[in-house]
Design a protein around this motif. Structure first.
Motif, mmCIF file in Angstrom:
data_model
loop_
_atom_site.group_PDB
_atom_site.id
_atom_site.type_symbol
_atom_site.label_atom_id
_atom_site.label_comp_id
_atom_site.label_asym_id
_atom_site.label_seq_id
_atom_site.Cartn_x
_atom_site.Cartn_y
_atom_site.Cartn_z
ATOM 1 N N GLU A 112 0.814 -1.218 0.000
ATOM 2 C CA GLU A 112 0.000 0.000 0.000
ATOM 3 C C GLU A 112 0.844 1.263 0.000
ATOM 4 O O GLU A 112 0.415 2.312 -0.474
ATOM 5 C CB GLU A 112 -0.918 0.031 1.230
ATOM 6 C CG GLU A 112 -2.092 -0.939 1.169
ATOM 7 C CD GLU A 112 -1.739 -2.334 1.627
ATOM 8 O OE1 GLU A 112 -2.560 -3.252 1.419
ATOM 9 O OE2 GLU A 112 -0.636 -2.533 2.189
ATOM 10 N N VAL A 113 2.057 1.170 0.555
ATOM 11 C CA VAL A 113 2.923 2.341 0.704
ATOM 12 C C VAL A 113 4.315 1.993 0.189
ATOM 13 O O VAL A 113 4.809 0.880 0.419
ATOM 14 C CB VAL A 113 3.013 2.782 2.183
ATOM 15 C CG1 VAL A 113 3.969 3.962 2.350
ATOM 16 C CG2 VAL A 113 1.627 3.140 2.714
ATOM 17 N N ALA A 114 4.938 2.936 -0.518
ATOM 18 C CA ALA A 114 6.314 2.752 -1.006
ATOM 19 C C ALA A 114 7.196 3.814 -0.350
ATOM 20 O O ALA A 114 7.073 5.001 -0.644
ATOM 21 C CB ALA A 114 6.377 2.867 -2.522
ATOM 22 N N PHE A 115 8.069 3.377 0.569
ATOM 23 C CA PHE A 115 9.047 4.274 1.165
ATOM 24 C C PHE A 115 10.239 4.360 0.214
ATOM 25 O O PHE A 115 10.962 3.373 0.011
ATOM 26 C CB PHE A 115 9.514 3.754 2.520
ATOM 27 C CG PHE A 115 8.496 3.868 3.623
ATOM 28 C CD1 PHE A 115 7.607 4.929 3.665
ATOM 29 C CD2 PHE A 115 8.436 2.919 4.634
ATOM 30 C CE1 PHE A 115 6.668 5.043 4.681
ATOM 31 C CE2 PHE A 115 7.514 3.025 5.664
ATOM 32 C CZ PHE A 115 6.620 4.090 5.676
ATOM 33 N N LEU A 116 10.458 5.521 -0.365
ATOM 34 C CA LEU A 116 11.572 5.744 -1.287
ATOM 35 C C LEU A 116 12.703 6.344 -0.471
ATOM 36 O O LEU A 116 12.661 7.510 -0.086
ATOM 37 C CB LEU A 116 11.135 6.670 -2.420
ATOM 38 C CG LEU A 116 9.795 6.287 -3.093
ATOM 39 C CD1 LEU A 116 9.447 7.261 -4.199
ATOM 40 C CD2 LEU A 116 9.835 4.859 -3.604
ATOM 41 N N ALA A 141 0.963 1.967 -5.339
ATOM 42 C CA ALA A 141 1.241 2.292 -3.944
ATOM 43 C C ALA A 141 1.357 3.804 -3.766
ATOM 44 O O ALA A 141 1.638 4.535 -4.716
ATOM 45 C CB ALA A 141 2.538 1.618 -3.496
ATOM 46 N N SER A 142 1.150 4.267 -2.551
ATOM 47 C CA SER A 142 1.308 5.686 -2.235
ATOM 48 C C SER A 142 2.771 5.937 -1.866
ATOM 49 O O SER A 142 3.260 5.370 -0.876
ATOM 50 C CB SER A 142 0.408 6.080 -1.066
ATOM 51 O OG SER A 142 -0.955 5.893 -1.401
ATOM 52 N N PRO A 143 3.488 6.770 -2.619
ATOM 53 C CA PRO A 143 4.903 6.990 -2.314
ATOM 54 C C PRO A 143 5.111 7.945 -1.152
ATOM 55 O O PRO A 143 4.334 8.884 -0.943
ATOM 56 C CB PRO A 143 5.451 7.587 -3.615
ATOM 57 C CG PRO A 143 4.277 8.244 -4.255
ATOM 58 C CD PRO A 143 3.073 7.444 -3.862
ATOM 59 N N VAL A 166 10.782 18.245 -6.227
ATOM 60 C CA VAL A 166 10.474 17.225 -7.243
ATOM 61 C C VAL A 166 9.411 16.247 -6.766
ATOM 62 O O VAL A 166 8.786 15.565 -7.579
ATOM 63 C CB VAL A 166 11.745 16.456 -7.673
ATOM 64 C CG1 VAL A 166 12.785 17.409 -8.226
ATOM 65 C CG2 VAL A 166 12.325 15.628 -6.531
ATOM 66 N N ALA A 167 9.215 16.150 -5.449
ATOM 67 C CA ALA A 167 8.223 15.221 -4.893
ATOM 68 C C ALA A 167 6.899 15.953 -4.708
ATOM 69 O O ALA A 167 6.436 16.169 -3.579
ATOM 70 C CB ALA A 167 8.721 14.639 -3.569
ATOM 71 N N LEU A 168 6.275 16.311 -5.808
ATOM 72 C CA LEU A 168 5.069 17.129 -5.771
ATOM 73 C C LEU A 168 3.917 16.391 -5.094
ATOM 74 O O LEU A 168 3.493 15.321 -5.544
ATOM 75 C CB LEU A 168 4.667 17.523 -7.190
ATOM 76 C CG LEU A 168 5.737 18.244 -8.023
ATOM 77 C CD1 LEU A 168 5.214 18.535 -9.419
ATOM 78 C CD2 LEU A 168 6.162 19.530 -7.336
ATOM 79 N N GLY A 169 3.408 16.963 -4.011
ATOM 80 C CA GLY A 169 2.287 16.359 -3.301
ATOM 81 C C GLY A 169 2.617 15.091 -2.550
ATOM 82 O O GLY A 169 1.710 14.408 -2.061
ATOM 83 N N VAL A 170 3.900 14.754 -2.437
ATOM 84 C CA VAL A 170 4.324 13.524 -1.773
ATOM 85 C C VAL A 170 4.959 13.882 -0.426
ATOM 86 O O VAL A 170 5.816 14.769 -0.365
ATOM 87 C CB VAL A 170 5.343 12.755 -2.645
ATOM 88 C CG1 VAL A 170 5.911 11.554 -1.898
ATOM 89 C CG2 VAL A 170 4.688 12.306 -3.947
ATOM 90 N N PRO A 171 4.582 13.216 0.661
ATOM 91 C CA PRO A 171 5.212 13.496 1.953
ATOM 92 C C PRO A 171 6.707 13.199 1.928
ATOM 93 O O PRO A 171 7.148 12.221 1.312
ATOM 94 C CB PRO A 171 4.484 12.554 2.914
ATOM 95 C CG PRO A 171 3.214 12.176 2.221
ATOM 96 C CD PRO A 171 3.526 12.193 0.764
#
Length: 356
Positions: A112-116, A141-143, A166-171
């Motif tokens: 469900e979640v991708a920790f980059l 998945a939600s990055p 660069v991580a637009l809208g991503v926590p």
């Protein structure tokens, strides 16, 4: 036991026809050559593919860590035979390395979640994060971007701003597995029963992050190399870990490179700012080079669009186009026909009432 690993009433409902054949659901927790480690209703077991499954499986259909499978269990032996792969709710897929016809390699399934993950030292690279974001969005998945080793970075404002741009809208979370900074917030970013996969280069602290999230030493870790401030590579296989708080984390080996695979929608989501600019161009087929009324060129000229980000978007677009040209159309068509046939079988089962 499998309820703690994400098994749900919806999955149980869809599994009924397989249960009627005497099969049990199981989730792959460890993927290694020739065998899998499974968690089943009867406990943990070693899983082997049935001969028929191994023979008929398409590329990408072999179980990976995070997959749900249907298996016949032998509790007395602590082993099981895997007969079928259950439909994936999503998959993180990259282009497999090596010569020959391009193929996709599934790295993790049903997350469900991708920790980059990248570290706040020499490893930090905004262009690499864009590539990971594109693949994560494509997976379903939600990055979440995780900047590790905050304890080794005296000035974090500049690198944090670079990644947020660069991580637009991503926590974006800044954490330290050593001091515990940011760990609680990261732990609260996904819920019990959900699965998060950790993705990133070697030595960025993924295994240390698993230990920090667990609050105990679950994974082996290596120290920091003095010559380049990178951690030593420790994870050699993909492993799904159940944390004490009921959350699930899938640790993966570091990736030297991440080749895109069928990630057109993911690239569009990652570069939503450029996509929006392109939609404002006077001509629908604008090449963004010399055409009048080009919104992209105007943004580059007035400084509102970073030239490096524009070049990165172009590079990923060319990579996807090159991949599409090289991919074997016959093999793609064969795979498409197989999935169409499976869909027809599923619909026929719905009509008969097999699937409720």
């Amino acid at each position: 036991m499998i309820d703690r690993y994400g098994w749900s009433p919806a999955l149980q409902h869809d599994f009924r026809p397989l249960a009627a054949r005497g099969l049990s659901p199981a989730r792959v927790t460890v993927q290694q050559r020739g065998a899998c480690r499974l968690v089943t209703p009867a406990g943990e077991m070693t899983g082997q593919l049935s001969g028929r499954f191994a023979h008929e499986a398409l590329e990408g259909d072999y179980p990976v860590a995070g997959d749900w499978v249907a298996a016949s269990l032998r509790p007395d032996e602590g082993s099981a035979t895997i007969h079928q792969l259950l439909p994936r709710r999503g998959a993180f897929t990259r282009k497999a390395a090596g010569p020959g016809r391009p193929t996709g390699q599934v790295v993790a399934a049903n997350v469900e979640v991708a920790f980059l993950v990248t570290s706040l030292n020499a490893d930090l690279n905004a262009r690499r994060i864009e590539r990971y974001l594109a693949t994560a969005w494509e997976s379903g998945a939600s990055p979440i971007v995780v900047l590790t080793k905050a304890d080794l970075c005296d000035d974090r404002d500049a690198p944090l701003a670079e990644i947020e741009a660069v991580a637009l809208g991503v926590p974006v979370h800044v954490v330290s597995a050593v001091t515990g900074e940011g760990v609680e917030g990261l732990r609260d970013s996904f819920a019990p029963g959900q699965t998060a996969v950790l993705l990133g280069s070697s030595g960025v602290g993924k295994s240390s992050l698993v230990n920090a999230l667990a609050g105990t030493e679950l994974m082996a870790t290596g120290g920091i190399r003095e010559d380049d401030a990178r951690g030593r590579h420790t994870t050699t296989h993909r492993e799904l870990v159940l944390l004490p708080n009921g959350r699930l984390v899938l640790d993966t080996p570091g990736m030297r490179e991440l080749g895109l695979w069928d990630a057109g929608d993911g690239v569009a989501a990652t570069f939503a700012d450029i996509e929006a600019l392109a939609a404002e161009c006077r001509f629908a087929d604008c090449s963004h080079e010399t055409e009048p009324g080009c919104a992209v060129r105007a943004a580059l000229e007035d400084g509102s669009l970073d030239p490096e980000r524009w070049r990165s978007w172009g590079k990923l677009q060319r990579e996807l186009a090159h991949l599409e040209r090289k991919e074997d159309p016959l093999a793609r068509e064969r795979a498409r026909k197989v999935w169409i046939q499976r869909h027809k079988q599923y619909r026929a089962g719905k009509k008969r009432g097999d699937w409720g």
